[in-house]
Design a protein around this motif. Structure first.
Motif, mmCIF file in Angstrom:
data_model
loop_
_atom_site.group_PDB
_atom_site.id
_atom_site.type_symbol
_atom_site.label_atom_id
_atom_site.label_comp_id
_atom_site.label_asym_id
_atom_site.label_seq_id
_atom_site.Cartn_x
_atom_site.Cartn_y
_atom_site.Cartn_z
ATOM 1 N N UNK A 28 0.954 -1.122 0.293
ATOM 2 C CA UNK A 28 -0.283 -0.099 0.737
ATOM 3 C C UNK A 28 0.752 1.357 0.242
ATOM 4 N N UNK A 29 2.113 1.567 0.612
ATOM 5 C CA UNK A 29 2.872 2.367 1.019
ATOM 6 C C UNK A 29 3.532 2.576 -0.458
ATOM 7 N N UNK A 30 4.361 1.393 -1.050
ATOM 8 C CA UNK A 30 5.165 1.618 -2.475
ATOM 9 C C UNK A 30 3.661 1.954 -3.530
ATOM 10 N N UNK A 31 3.142 1.436 -3.696
ATOM 11 C CA UNK A 31 1.820 1.622 -4.827
ATOM 12 C C UNK A 31 1.654 3.328 -4.457
ATOM 13 N N UNK A 32 0.632 3.608 -3.349
ATOM 14 C CA UNK A 32 0.471 5.365 -2.486
ATOM 15 C C UNK A 32 2.173 6.179 -3.568
ATOM 16 N N UNK A 33 3.354 5.095 -3.321
ATOM 17 C CA UNK A 33 4.204 6.819 -3.358
ATOM 18 C C UNK A 33 4.181 6.472 -5.422
ATOM 19 N N UNK A 34 3.597 4.990 -5.672
ATOM 20 C CA UNK A 34 4.175 5.686 -7.484
ATOM 21 C C UNK A 34 2.826 6.189 -7.836
ATOM 22 N N UNK A 35 1.862 5.585 -7.539
ATOM 23 C CA UNK A 35 0.636 6.714 -7.893
ATOM 24 C C UNK A 35 0.493 8.611 -7.635
ATOM 25 N N UNK A 36 0.918 8.321 -6.445
ATOM 26 C CA UNK A 36 1.026 9.973 -6.488
ATOM 27 C C UNK A 36 -0.185 10.049 -5.384
ATOM 28 N N UNK A 37 -0.488 9.109 -4.535
ATOM 29 C CA UNK A 37 -1.890 10.005 -4.247
ATOM 30 C C UNK A 37 -1.201 9.583 -1.909
ATOM 31 N N UNK A 38 -2.017 9.563 -1.536
ATOM 32 C CA UNK A 38 -2.312 9.929 -0.066
ATOM 33 C C UNK A 38 -2.266 8.812 0.595
ATOM 34 N N UNK A 39 -4.172 8.375 0.239
ATOM 35 C CA UNK A 39 -4.227 6.718 0.840
ATOM 36 C C UNK A 39 -4.471 5.647 -0.489
ATOM 37 N N UNK A 40 -3.772 4.641 -0.335
ATOM 38 C CA UNK A 40 -4.245 3.207 -0.927
ATOM 39 C C UNK A 40 -4.551 2.427 0.090
ATOM 40 N N UNK A 41 -5.799 1.432 -0.413
ATOM 41 C CA UNK A 41 -6.096 0.830 0.263
ATOM 42 C C UNK A 41 -6.362 -1.037 -0.784
ATOM 43 N N UNK A 42 -5.328 -1.596 -0.250
ATOM 44 C CA UNK A 42 -5.912 -3.181 -0.501
ATOM 45 C C UNK A 42 -7.377 -3.711 0.210
ATOM 46 N N UNK A 43 -8.013 -4.699 -1.289
ATOM 47 C CA UNK A 43 -9.365 -4.707 -1.374
ATOM 48 C C UNK A 43 -9.514 -6.405 -1.608
ATOM 49 N N UNK A 44 -10.211 -7.150 -1.803
ATOM 50 C CA UNK A 44 -10.150 -8.152 -2.027
ATOM 51 C C UNK A 44 -10.294 -8.422 -3.905
ATOM 52 N N UNK A 45 -10.527 -7.096 -4.141
ATOM 53 C CA UNK A 45 -11.364 -7.742 -6.575
ATOM 54 C C UNK A 45 -11.317 -5.728 -6.778
ATOM 55 N N UNK A 46 -11.218 -5.904 -7.788
ATOM 56 C CA UNK A 46 -11.782 -4.687 -8.127
ATOM 57 C C UNK A 46 -12.469 -4.093 -8.178
ATOM 58 N N UNK A 47 -14.342 -5.195 -8.403
ATOM 59 C CA UNK A 47 -14.932 -4.750 -7.724
ATOM 60 C C UNK A 47 -15.045 -4.839 -6.546
ATOM 61 N N UNK A 48 -15.253 -4.805 -5.354
ATOM 62 C CA UNK A 48 -15.222 -4.526 -3.756
ATOM 63 C C UNK A 48 -14.493 -3.124 -3.529
ATOM 64 N N UNK A 49 -13.167 -2.922 -5.131
ATOM 65 C CA UNK A 49 -13.038 -1.565 -4.823
ATOM 66 C C UNK A 49 -13.609 -0.360 -5.542
#
Length: 375
Positions: free
Chosen positions: A48-69
């Protein structure tokens, strides 16, 4: 040479990237197995920290699927019963399904026939007093016209949740898709540009309150275990999947550039093939799919003939969302979406697909089109 002697070319071959990263992937999975932290382990937080840095966002929340996102994103934004969400009819059902699942009503605005993405002018036409949000889908990895969509949202006080299931790493005018609206939702289904080895998804936002709600919703509506505050979901990103995604994330830009090279080669090879329309190599497009339009032939027959020659293809999507059985007779047909559904065909794609294979695809396509073309 007969079709049985030709190399079969699947729509997507994941083996090159797996082979390339085998030792790292194996080590990552073994690390998780030995740790015993299979649910919300350290690799989830690290990803979550690494992908947030890559995307340039404050928060990244991992979930079970794209549908759930999408579902959790909608709920975290406060969208529910009585609300309308404008989206595209031309995409996978998870988009409309997420809207209906939270009790809101999907409203379908037709697409731009050149990009297959939602047409901002059509979005504007469908706004009503009940409209709460717009859900653009960056289809095939091609960013939507987000400046226009955000301008419409600002004008009417609407929220924007970006469906980025097919666009991880795609950029719109320098900004990552998913970071422009209020919420971005990604899928890590194995076939995606950044794919896990099972289901997985991600919600991103710069809004602290939305992020907190999303984290609660993914864990049965609780901040603290056994202290549930709302009805939520069991929707956590598996630790093993997070570990796999951590290995793959540093390679995503290179892989996406590989897909763009493959698309450019296809455009070069297919420019003398009549009866088809090839996609534009537009800025930021990461070509989750390379999709052509067949204007003078029976698409389904062409697909069948390609399969007979060993060429894997897919139709994304043969039935627009608004015309699926679940919504039968509830919506009028959107003409551009309906036309595209009968004409589009996605050819083999992947960052490692070689020119030799693409030449074979072209030859097979010309052969499949022969009854409708003069060679």
């Amino acid at each position: 040479m007969t079709s049985t002697e030709l190399t079969r070319i699947p729509i997507l071959d994941l083996s090159p990237e797996i082979d390339e990263l085998w030792d790292e992937l194996n080590a990552a999975v073994q690390r998780v197995m030995r740790s015993g932290h299979f649910i919300m382990g350290p690799d989830v937080l690290a990803f979550e920290e690494e992908v947030a840095a890559y995307l340039g966002v404050k928060h990244a929340v991992g979930v079970n699927s794209g549908t759930d996102a999408l579902i959790i994103g909608l709920r975290a934004l406060g969208i529910g019963s009585g609300d309308e969400v404008i989206t595209t009819p031309f995409t996978f059902f998870a988009t409309a399904e997420s809207i209906s699942s939270v009790g809101a009503t999907p409203v379908f605005a037709d697409i731009d026939p050149k990009t297959y993405n939602i047409d901002p002018a059509e979005v504007r036409r469908h706004i009503t007093p009940r409209t709460r949000a717009i859900m653009p889908v960056h289809l095939y990895g091609n960013p939507c016209e987000m400046d226009e969509i955000m301008a419409i949202a600002e004008e009417h006080g609407l929220l924007v949740i970006e469906d980025c299931a097919q666009s991880f790493g795609a950029r719109y005018r320098g900004k990552q898709t998913g970071t422009i609206g209020n919420v971005g939702a990604y899928s890590f289904f194995p076939s995606k540009n950044l794919g896990a080895f099972g289901d997985g998804g991600l919600l991103v936002t710069d809004d602290d309150d939305v992020a907190e709600l999303a984290r609660m919703l993914r864990a049965h509506g609780s901040r603290k275990k056994y202290h549930n505050e709302m009805l939520g979901y069991n929707s956590r990103l598996d630790t093993i999947q997070a570990a796999i995604l951590r290995v793959k994330l540093p390679h995503i830009d290179r892989w996406n550039e590989g897909r763009r090279r493959v698309a450019a080669t296809y455009n070069e090879l297919l420019r003398d093939v009549s009866g088809i329309v090839t996609p534009e190599l537009s800025e930021g497009h990461v070509f989750h799919q390379y999709t052509i339009r067949l204007t003078d032939a029976d698409r389904d027959e062409v697909q069948k003939r390609l399969e007979e020659q060993g060429i894997g293809t897919m139709v994304y999507y043969p039935v627009p969302q608004d015309q699926l059985p679940i919504y039968e007779e509830k919506y009028s047909v959107q003409p551009q979406s309906a036309l595209a559904a009968g004409q589009v065909l996605s050819l083999p794609i992947g960052p490692c697909l070689g020119r030799v294979e693409q030449v074979q695809v072209k030859a097979a396509l010309k052969n499949a089109l022969r009854p409708a073309n003069v060679d």
